[in-house]
Scaffold this active site. Structure first.
Site, short mmCIF file in Angstrom:
data_model
loop_
_atom_site.label_atom_id
_atom_site.label_comp_id
_atom_site.label_asym_id
_atom_site.label_seq_id
_atom_site.Cartn_x
_atom_site.Cartn_y
_atom_site.Cartn_z
N LYS A 13 0.83 -1.21 0.00
CA LYS A 13 0.00 0.00 0.00
C LYS A 13 0.86 1.26 0.00
O LYS A 13 0.62 2.18 -0.77
CB LYS A 13 -0.94 0.03 1.22
CG LYS A 13 -1.85 -1.18 1.34
CD LYS A 13 -2.83 -1.05 2.49
CE LYS A 13 -2.20 -0.91 3.87
NZ LYS A 13 -1.42 -2.09 4.31
N ARG A 88 -8.85 1.25 9.60
CA ARG A 88 -8.40 -0.09 9.99
C ARG A 88 -9.39 -0.78 10.93
O ARG A 88 -9.15 -1.92 11.32
CB ARG A 88 -7.06 0.04 10.73
CG ARG A 88 -5.84 -0.31 9.88
CD ARG A 88 -4.64 0.05 10.72
NE ARG A 88 -3.46 -0.70 10.45
CZ ARG A 88 -2.39 -0.20 9.83
NH1 ARG A 88 -2.41 1.00 9.32
NH2 ARG A 88 -1.30 -0.91 9.72
N ARG A 127 11.83 -5.50 4.31
CA ARG A 127 11.58 -4.06 4.12
C ARG A 127 12.60 -3.23 4.91
O ARG A 127 12.93 -3.55 6.05
CB ARG A 127 10.16 -3.73 4.60
CG ARG A 127 9.86 -2.25 4.57
CD ARG A 127 8.40 -1.99 4.53
NE ARG A 127 7.71 -2.31 5.77
CZ ARG A 127 6.39 -2.16 5.92
NH1 ARG A 127 5.64 -1.73 4.94
NH2 ARG A 127 5.82 -2.47 7.07
N ARG A 160 12.14 -1.31 10.37
CA ARG A 160 11.15 -0.82 11.34
C ARG A 160 11.06 -1.82 12.49
O ARG A 160 11.02 -3.02 12.26
CB ARG A 160 9.77 -0.73 10.66
CG ARG A 160 9.51 0.60 10.00
CD ARG A 160 8.27 0.59 9.18
NE ARG A 160 7.08 0.04 9.83
CZ ARG A 160 5.86 0.08 9.30
NH1 ARG A 160 5.66 0.64 8.13
NH2 ARG A 160 4.83 -0.44 9.92
N ARG A 171 0.74 -8.33 14.19
CA ARG A 171 0.12 -7.37 13.26
C ARG A 171 -0.83 -8.08 12.31
O ARG A 171 -1.89 -7.55 11.97
CB ARG A 171 1.20 -6.62 12.47
CG ARG A 171 1.93 -5.60 13.33
CD ARG A 171 3.18 -5.11 12.65
NE ARG A 171 2.91 -4.29 11.50
CZ ARG A 171 3.78 -4.07 10.51
NH1 ARG A 171 4.97 -4.62 10.56
NH2 ARG A 171 3.46 -3.31 9.52
P1 AMP Z 1 1.59 1.04 9.07
O1 AMP Z 1 2.77 1.85 8.73
O2 AMP Z 1 0.36 1.44 8.31
O3 AMP Z 1 1.85 -0.45 8.98
O4 AMP Z 1 1.26 1.35 10.61
C1 AMP Z 1 2.20 1.10 11.63
C2 AMP Z 1 1.50 1.08 12.98
O5 AMP Z 1 0.88 2.35 13.22
C3 AMP Z 1 0.36 0.07 13.10
O6 AMP Z 1 0.81 -1.24 13.42
C4 AMP Z 1 -0.45 0.70 14.22
O7 AMP Z 1 0.17 0.51 15.48
C5 AMP Z 1 -0.36 2.18 13.90
N1 AMP Z 1 -1.45 2.60 12.98
C6 AMP Z 1 -1.33 3.04 11.69
N2 AMP Z 1 -2.52 3.33 11.16
C7 AMP Z 1 -3.44 3.06 12.12
C8 AMP Z 1 -4.85 3.13 12.18
N3 AMP Z 1 -5.59 3.52 11.13
N4 AMP Z 1 -5.46 2.78 13.35
C9 AMP Z 1 -4.74 2.40 14.42
N5 AMP Z 1 -3.42 2.28 14.42
C10 AMP Z 1 -2.75 2.61 13.29
#
Ligand code: AMP
Length: 220
Positions: A13, A88, A127, A160, A171
């Site tokens: 994404k 989410r 990654r 990360r 996750r």
């Molecule tokens: P991502 O980079 O989108 O994989 O997000 C990394 C982390 O940020 C996730 O594992 C959550 O802890 C937090 N996070 C990102 N977007 C959301 C969301 N829409 N709702 C809740 N937590 C989020």
């Protein structure tokens, strides 16, 4: 163009949102990036989000909902946006519907990146992200020009913390339980477009470009 990119972590994404945002002249709104930025800047929001992010849990709905509503009401979002990593949960999706209704900016499409478990795990574990600007690379599929260095800003690439194996599992469980039901939510709204998330970066980019050329919104 107003899009939501939906799919598991590692579906691509973020990578494709970066490209689409240029091709479609729309702002890239990544809640993960915004939260990581707050964390780097040690803001109260970042400190609140830290423990959840480290464990691979979702940050509470009220925090991200307010953050996205504020971002989408900024003038640049009026030209179009690509939401990456939001919504989410069902509550986030419902609140997004309300926010967009109030702003009179309905979604054009929700792209669901359908991706197999094998591909997800390979992508997440390989990654690497830029420690400064957040640009994403991969040790096999999307290598930087100079190993370990960001093409865009020259800073060091790092893994990360939540891409480590023990957190990936959590996750993915969180995704299945809380986010996967949104596929049906958007199917019911007749808004869902499935894209083959297992494809490598270039072929998937070509697929998306064709999709938006068909819709008459991207340059050839
Ligand atoms: P991502 O980079 O989108 O994989 O997000 C990394 C982390 O940020 C996730 O594992 C959550 O802890 C937090 N996070 C990102 N977007 C959301 C969301 N829409 N709702 C809740 N937590 C989020």
């Amino acid at each position: 163009m107003r899009l939501v990119l939906l799919g598991p972590p590692g579906a691509g994404k973020g990578t494709h949102a970066q490209v689409l945002s240029k091709d479609l002249n729309a702002v890239h709104v990544s809640t993960g990036d915004m939260l990581r930025e707050s964390l780097r800047a040690a803001t109260p929001l970042g400190l609140k989000a830290k423990t959840y992010m480290e464990k691979g849990e979702l940050v509470p709905d009220e925090v991200v909902i307010a953050m996205v509503a504020e971002r989408l009401s900024k003038p640049d979002a009026a030209k179009g946006f690509i939401l990456d990593g939001f919504p989410r949960t069902a509550d986030q999706a419902k609140s997004l519907d309300k926010t967009l209704e109030a702003l009179k900016m309905p979604l054009d499409s929700v792209l669901y990146f359908k991706t197999s478990l094998e591909v997800i795990v390979a992508r997440l574990s390989g990654r690497r992200v830029c420690s400064k600007c957040g640009k994403t690379f991969h040790i096999r599929n999307f290598r930087p020009k100079v190993e370990g260095i960001c093409d865009a800003c020259g800073s060091a690439l790092v893994q990360r913390p939540d891409d480590r194996e023990e957190t990936i599992k959590n996750r993915l469980e969180v995704y299945e339980k809380q986010t996967a039901p949104l596929i049906e939510y958007y199917q019911k709204q007749n808004n869902l477009e499935e894209v083959p998330g297992d494809l490598e970066v270039d072929p998937l980019q070509a697929f998306l470009k064709d999709l938006f050329i068909q819709k008459g919104t991207a340059k050839r």
